[in-house]
Write a protein that holds these residues in place. Structure first.
Motif: not given
Length: 336
Positions: A318-324, A119-127
């Protein structure tokens, strides 16, 4: 021989010059009397879907009021493609001052990282999180010819030994409707048959036609069909009932715990944006979502206005990333 007397024209020339100079000074003074933001600032509200969809609807519903709260124009820009990657990269590369915002659904930021190996982006790192905007809980619907009155009856029918698996449409492999179905499979210990489509519209059409049994979808995309009596709502995948469907029970109320699926929409901007800019936009979003006309329009659509702090959105991501991620890996789900 004609002799021109230039001295006769000097007063007129001087007068014109004086007027031009005075006008230039006046315009300069006026320019400095307004804030710089009022002269040039524009906020771009990026949507990773074509015009006319549910995310685009929310963006255009809040844009004008958000612009008033920010003190300058907010322009909605549709940058579809790459399952959100095009929009994400555009926001990441923009000047980190919150002048470029991304209104995204949960899939692009909490599901894609688990779904795609590269993936070209990491939501938690880049946003940088700005604010949650709306909650869009999932509702299970079936065609009117399907005999079940609620989700518990559908589950009971799925448990009958030797019965054929009931088919469930989704808007695509790894989509929120697909994962909501997997949550129900796990919670109820049943085996619904996944039938992926390319988008919600064809999936809904086949449920209406009776080609598949049911579909989990966002309430805004289904409420008109439910109200018109074309689809039956069997259960809400959320901790509480929905205000537009007060008579439809949650799966928790039916004794089926763990079916909680919210396709929320939230605002993000580029990492590195100063905290003062993030707070300024966050407060503007809060005020925009408290506007009575904006709230009424969103609620009528089925979306629930839900502003948050930046920290609350970061925690939700963070929590939804873990869940999904857990669901994607456990089911070995791969993108089409």
């Amino acid at each position: 021989m004609t002799i021109f007397n230039f001295t006769l024209n000097r007063p007129a020339v001087f007068k014109r010059r004086a007027v031009s100079t005075a006008l230039a000074l006046l315009l300069t003074a006026m320019a400095f009397s307004f804030p710089v933001a009022a002269q040039s600032n524009i906020t771009r509200l990026v949507v990773a879907f074509p015009p006319g969809g549910p995310v685009d609807f929310v963006a255009r519903t809040i844009a004008e009021t958000l612009g008033k709260e920010l003190g300058h124009q907010v322009i909605v820009e549709n940058k579809a493609g790459g399952n959100g990657a095009i929009a994400a990269e555009f926001v990441m590369r923009a000047t980190p001052d919150a002048s470029t915002l991304w209104l995204t659904s949960v899939g692009a930021v909490a599901i894609n990282p688990a779904l795609y190996e590269k993936l070209a982006y990491d939501p938690q790192r880049d946003l940088a999180p700005v604010s949650l905007v709306v909650n869009n809980v999932e509702v299970l619907v079936v065609g009117t010819s399907v005999p079940f009155a609620n989700g518990a009856e559908l589950v009971a029918a799925s448990r009958v030994p030797g019965s054929k698996p009931l088919s469930m449409a989704s808007s695509g492999t790894g989509s929120v409707p697909h994962l909501a179905m997997e949550l129900l499979n796990d919670a109820a210990k049943i085996n619904l048959l996944h039938v992926p489509y390319k988008g919600a519209a064809p999936a809904i059409n086949d449920v209406l036609a009776g080609h598949v049994t049911g579909f989990f979808g966002d309430i805004p995309g289904l409420i008109s069909f439910i109200k018109a009596g074309k689809l039956k709502a069997l259960g809400i995948a959320a901790p509480k009932r929905h205000p537009l469907l007060p008579n439809v029970k949650t799966f928790n109320e039916m004794g089926i715990a763990g079916v909680d699926s919210d396709n929320w929409y939230a605002l993000f901007t580029g990492k590195g944006t100063p905290s003062a800019d993030l707070e300024r936009v966050n407060q503007a979003v809060r005020r925009a979502l408290s506007n009575e006309q904006v709230r009424a329009k969103l609620l009528a659509s089925g979306a629930e206005p839900s502003p948050s702090t930046q920290a609350e959105l970061a925690a939700l991501l963070k929590s939804d990333s873990v869940k999904w991620s857990r669901v994607v890996k456990a089911k070995n789900i791969k993108p089409d």
